[in-house]
Motif scaffolding. Structure first.
Motif, PDB file in Angstrom:
ATOM      1  N   LEU A   1       0.865  -1.174   0.000  1.00  0.00           N
ATOM      2  CA  LEU A   1       0.000   0.000   0.000  1.00  0.00           C
ATOM      3  C   LEU A   1       0.902   1.224   0.000  1.00  0.00           C
ATOM      4  CD1 LEU A   1      -2.711   1.491   0.319  1.00  0.00           C
ATOM      5  CD2 LEU A   1      -2.500   1.134   2.779  1.00  0.00           C
ATOM      6  N   ILE A   2       0.654   2.095  -0.954  1.00  0.00           N
ATOM      7  CA  ILE A   2       1.418   3.341  -1.053  1.00  0.00           C
ATOM      8  C   ILE A   2       0.419   4.487  -1.050  1.00  0.00           C
ATOM      9  CG2 ILE A   2       2.991   4.698  -2.488  1.00  0.00           C
ATOM     10  CD1 ILE A   2       3.808   1.922  -3.736  1.00  0.00           C
ATOM     11  N   ARG A   3       0.659   5.464  -0.190  1.00  0.00           N
ATOM     12  CA  ARG A   3      -0.181   6.664  -0.137  1.00  0.00           C
ATOM     13  C   ARG A   3       0.692   7.872  -0.468  1.00  0.00           C
ATOM     14  NH1 ARG A   3      -1.970   4.145   4.674  1.00  0.00           N
ATOM     15  NH2 ARG A   3      -4.138   3.495   4.581  1.00  0.00           N
ATOM     16  N   ILE A   4       0.216   8.674  -1.421  1.00  0.00           N
ATOM     17  CA  ILE A   4       0.963   9.863  -1.824  1.00  0.00           C
ATOM     18  C   ILE A   4       0.002  11.048  -1.862  1.00  0.00           C
ATOM     19  CG2 ILE A   4       2.462  10.913  -3.557  1.00  0.00           C
ATOM     20  CD1 ILE A   4       2.916   8.046  -4.684  1.00  0.00           C
ATOM     21  N   ASN A   5       0.299  12.059  -1.074  1.00  0.00           N
ATOM     22  CA  ASN A   5      -0.424  13.326  -1.152  1.00  0.00           C
ATOM     23  C   ASN A   5       0.502  14.303  -1.852  1.00  0.00           C
ATOM     24  OD1 ASN A   5      -2.265  11.989   0.420  1.00  0.00           O
ATOM     25  ND2 ASN A   5      -2.103  13.331   2.184  1.00  0.00           N
ATOM     26  N   TYR A   6       0.016  14.894  -2.945  1.00  0.00           N
ATOM     27  CA  TYR A   6       0.894  15.765  -3.715  1.00  0.00           C
ATOM     28  C   TYR A   6       0.121  16.902  -4.387  1.00  0.00           C
ATOM     29  CZ  TYR A   6      -0.586  13.085  -7.877  1.00  0.00           C
ATOM     30  OH  TYR A   6      -1.313  12.486  -8.873  1.00  0.00           O
ATOM     31  N   GLN A   7       0.880  17.902  -4.788  1.00  0.00           N
ATOM     32  CA  GLN A   7       0.341  19.048  -5.516  1.00  0.00           C
ATOM     33  C   GLN A   7       0.901  19.024  -6.929  1.00  0.00           C
ATOM     34  OE1 GLN A   7       2.063  21.902  -2.759  1.00  0.00           O
ATOM     35  NE2 GLN A   7       0.011  22.502  -2.107  1.00  0.00           N
ATOM     36  N   VAL A   8       0.071  19.426  -7.890  1.00  0.00           N
ATOM     37  CA  VAL A   8       0.500  19.527  -9.283  1.00  0.00           C
ATOM     38  C   VAL A   8       0.612  21.005  -9.638  1.00  0.00           C
ATOM     39  CG1 VAL A   8      -0.131  19.096 -11.699  1.00  0.00           C
ATOM     40  CG2 VAL A   8      -0.533  17.344  -9.965  1.00  0.00           C
ATOM     41  N   PHE A   9       1.748  21.350 -10.238  1.00  0.00           N
ATOM     42  CA  PHE A   9       1.993  22.714 -10.698  1.00  0.00           C
ATOM     43  C   PHE A   9       2.081  22.714 -12.220  1.00  0.00           C
ATOM     44  CE2 PHE A   9       3.416  22.570  -6.389  1.00  0.00           C
ATOM     45  CZ  PHE A   9       3.179  23.839  -5.872  1.00  0.00           C
ATOM     46  N   LEU A  10       1.327  23.579 -12.864  1.00  0.00           N
ATOM     47  CA  LEU A  10       1.387  23.769 -14.313  1.00  0.00           C
ATOM     48  C   LEU A  10       1.833  25.201 -14.570  1.00  0.00           C
ATOM     49  CD1 LEU A  10      -1.955  22.041 -15.397  1.00  0.00           C
ATOM     50  CD2 LEU A  10       0.343  21.082 -15.488  1.00  0.00           C
ATOM     51  N   GLY A  11       2.872  25.374 -15.373  1.00  0.00           N
ATOM     52  CA  GLY A  11       3.372  26.721 -15.642  1.00  0.00           C
ATOM     53  C   GLY A  11       3.794  27.444 -14.383  1.00  0.00           C
ATOM     54  N   GLY A  12       4.271  26.687 -13.388  1.00  0.00           N
ATOM     55  CA  GLY A  12       4.726  27.285 -12.135  1.00  0.00           C
ATOM     56  C   GLY A  12       3.610  27.606 -11.156  1.00  0.00           C
TER      57      GLY A  12
ATOM     58  N   LEU B   1       0.196  26.570  -8.892  1.00  0.00           N
ATOM     59  CA  LEU B   1      -0.487  25.435  -8.269  1.00  0.00           C
ATOM     60  C   LEU B   1      -1.798  25.188  -8.998  1.00  0.00           C
ATOM     61  CD1 LEU B   1      -0.705  23.337  -6.006  1.00  0.00           C
ATOM     62  CD2 LEU B   1      -1.706  25.112  -4.572  1.00  0.00           C
ATOM     63  N   ASN B   2      -1.983  23.942  -9.471  1.00  0.00           N
ATOM     64  CA  ASN B   2      -3.168  23.609 -10.250  1.00  0.00           C
ATOM     65  C   ASN B   2      -4.129  22.697  -9.494  1.00  0.00           C
ATOM     66  OD1 ASN B   2      -4.278  21.269 -12.273  1.00  0.00           O
ATOM     67  ND2 ASN B   2      -4.487  23.312 -13.163  1.00  0.00           N
ATOM     68  N   ALA B   3      -3.592  21.690  -8.759  1.00  0.00           N
ATOM     69  CA  ALA B   3      -4.468  20.716  -8.118  1.00  0.00           C
ATOM     70  C   ALA B   3      -3.776  20.041  -6.935  1.00  0.00           C
ATOM     71  CB  ALA B   3      -4.898  19.654  -9.127  1.00  0.00           C
ATOM     72  N   GLU B   4      -4.610  19.521  -6.045  1.00  0.00           N
ATOM     73  CA  GLU B   4      -4.161  18.695  -4.919  1.00  0.00           C
ATOM     74  C   GLU B   4      -4.632  17.282  -5.192  1.00  0.00           C
ATOM     75  OE1 GLU B   4      -2.884  19.508  -1.702  1.00  0.00           O
ATOM     76  OE2 GLU B   4      -2.824  21.679  -1.890  1.00  0.00           O
ATOM     77  N   HIS B   5      -3.765  16.293  -4.959  1.00  0.00           N
ATOM     78  CA  HIS B   5      -4.099  14.892  -5.206  1.00  0.00           C
ATOM     79  C   HIS B   5      -3.804  14.039  -3.978  1.00  0.00           C
ATOM     80  CE1 HIS B   5      -4.520  14.904  -9.701  1.00  0.00           C
ATOM     81  NE2 HIS B   5      -3.901  16.045  -9.531  1.00  0.00           N
ATOM     82  N   HIS B   6      -4.633  13.036  -3.781  1.00  0.00           N
ATOM     83  CA  HIS B   6      -4.423  12.002  -2.771  1.00  0.00           C
ATOM     84  C   HIS B   6      -4.496  10.679  -3.526  1.00  0.00           C
ATOM     85  CE1 HIS B   6      -4.852  14.842   0.573  1.00  0.00           C
ATOM     86  NE2 HIS B   6      -5.780  15.393  -0.178  1.00  0.00           N
ATOM     87  N   LEU B   7      -3.336  10.078  -3.764  1.00  0.00           N
ATOM     88  CA  LEU B   7      -3.233   8.851  -4.552  1.00  0.00           C
ATOM     89  C   LEU B   7      -2.950   7.671  -3.630  1.00  0.00           C
ATOM     90  CD1 LEU B   7      -2.937   7.381  -7.326  1.00  0.00           C
ATOM     91  CD2 LEU B   7      -0.520   8.049  -7.277  1.00  0.00           C
ATOM     92  N   LYS B   8      -3.686   6.591  -3.860  1.00  0.00           N
ATOM     93  CA  LYS B   8      -3.463   5.357  -3.099  1.00  0.00           C
ATOM     94  C   LYS B   8      -3.265   4.237  -4.118  1.00  0.00           C
ATOM     95  CE  LYS B   8      -6.800   3.810  -0.320  1.00  0.00           C
ATOM     96  NZ  LYS B   8      -7.625   3.615   0.881  1.00  0.00           N
ATOM     97  N   ILE B   9      -2.142   3.506  -3.976  1.00  0.00           N
ATOM     98  CA  ILE B   9      -1.835   2.378  -4.845  1.00  0.00           C
ATOM     99  C   ILE B   9      -1.773   1.123  -3.973  1.00  0.00           C
ATOM    100  CG2 ILE B   9      -0.169   1.369  -6.447  1.00  0.00           C
ATOM    101  CD1 ILE B   9       0.941   4.257  -6.870  1.00  0.00           C
ATOM    102  N   ASN B  10      -2.624   0.170  -4.282  1.00  0.00           N
ATOM    103  CA  ASN B  10      -2.650  -1.132  -3.594  1.00  0.00           C
ATOM    104  C   ASN B  10      -2.234  -2.193  -4.580  1.00  0.00           C
ATOM    105  OD1 ASN B  10      -3.720  -1.533  -0.861  1.00  0.00           O
ATOM    106  ND2 ASN B  10      -5.454  -0.317  -1.595  1.00  0.00           N
ATOM    107  N   TYR B  11      -1.371  -3.100  -4.179  1.00  0.00           N
ATOM    108  CA  TYR B  11      -1.056  -4.229  -5.046  1.00  0.00           C
ATOM    109  C   TYR B  11      -1.034  -5.508  -4.241  1.00  0.00           C
ATOM    110  CZ  TYR B  11       3.824  -4.100  -3.423  1.00  0.00           C
ATOM    111  OH  TYR B  11       4.952  -4.136  -2.654  1.00  0.00           O
ATOM    112  N   LYS B  12      -1.357  -6.601  -4.926  1.00  0.00           N
ATOM    113  CA  LYS B  12      -1.386  -7.908  -4.283  1.00  0.00           C
ATOM    114  C   LYS B  12      -0.972  -8.956  -5.321  1.00  0.00           C
ATOM    115  CE  LYS B  12      -4.201 -10.650  -1.242  1.00  0.00           C
ATOM    116  NZ  LYS B  12      -5.361 -10.633  -0.376  1.00  0.00           N
ATOM    117  N   ILE B  13       0.010  -9.773  -4.953  1.00  0.00           N
ATOM    118  CA  ILE B  13       0.482 -10.832  -5.833  1.00  0.00           C
ATOM    119  C   ILE B  13      -0.623 -11.879  -5.964  1.00  0.00           C
ATOM    120  CG2 ILE B  13       2.223 -12.643  -6.180  1.00  0.00           C
ATOM    121  CD1 ILE B  13       3.288  -9.722  -6.379  1.00  0.00           C
ATOM    122  N   LEU B  14      -0.873 -12.307  -7.201  1.00  0.00           N
ATOM    123  CA  LEU B  14      -1.879 -13.334  -7.448  1.00  0.00           C
ATOM    124  C   LEU B  14      -1.227 -14.708  -7.400  1.00  0.00           C
ATOM    125  CD1 LEU B  14      -3.619 -11.566 -10.434  1.00  0.00           C
ATOM    126  CD2 LEU B  14      -4.433 -11.664  -8.084  1.00  0.00           C
ATOM    127  N   LYS B  15      -1.930 -15.671  -6.858  1.00  0.00           N
ATOM    128  CA  LYS B  15      -1.374 -17.037  -6.747  1.00  0.00           C
ATOM    129  C   LYS B  15      -1.601 -17.802  -8.028  1.00  0.00           C
ATOM    130  CE  LYS B  15      -1.579 -17.096  -1.888  1.00  0.00           C
ATOM    131  NZ  LYS B  15      -0.751 -17.504  -0.933  1.00  0.00           N
TER     132      LYS B  15
END
Length: 143
Positions: A116-127, A129-143
């Protein structure tokens, strides 16, 4: 050696001038492998307009860094390092858009079986601030 993996992405984004938050949830089947002490997730992104672009998530637990790379036709690079602002880009049919991401929080709970990876970040376009993001990445190995 790569292993089959299920990947779930949840991204809540808020455009700065907009009061509404947009939530995007996607699930993928892909590959998981380890190379040079880094963990990799690889999958084909089938979101609208992306047409199955290969996407790679490179996880570097030692340096607390996550690199997100997507190939053509919607190439993108986002580099997440906590507390730092990193240059990136997003390519569209109309050309390349330069952007930067500033990582406010990066948390990893990872192993060779799941993560599980959680990333809170801001995106800047042309210097700007454009947006705030809260990204969550879950992975699980399949048997």
């Amino acid at each position: 050696m790569s292993k089959n993996v299920s990947i779930k992405l949840e991204n809540v984004q808020q455009i700065i001038d907009d009061q509404e938050k947009q939530q995007i949830n996607n699930s993928y089947q892909g590959k998981f492998y380890i190379k040079n002490d880094k963990l990799y997730l690889s999958y084909a992104d089938n979101a609208e307009g992306i047409d199955g672009s290969k996407t790679i998530v490179k996880i570097d637990p030692e340096r607390e860094r996550v690199l997100l790379l997507r190939q053509e036709p919607a190439a993108m690079k986002q580099d997440f390092v906590c507390g730092e602002k990193q240059a990136g880009y997003f390519k569209t049919a109309y050309g390349e858009i330069k952007m930067a991401v500033k990582t406010k929080r990066l948390e990893m709970e990872i192993s060779e079986k799941s993560g599980l990876i959680r990333i809170n970040y801001q995106v800047f376009l042309g210097g700007e601030l454009n947006a705030e993001h809260h990204l969550k990445i879950n992975y699980k190995i399949l048997k």
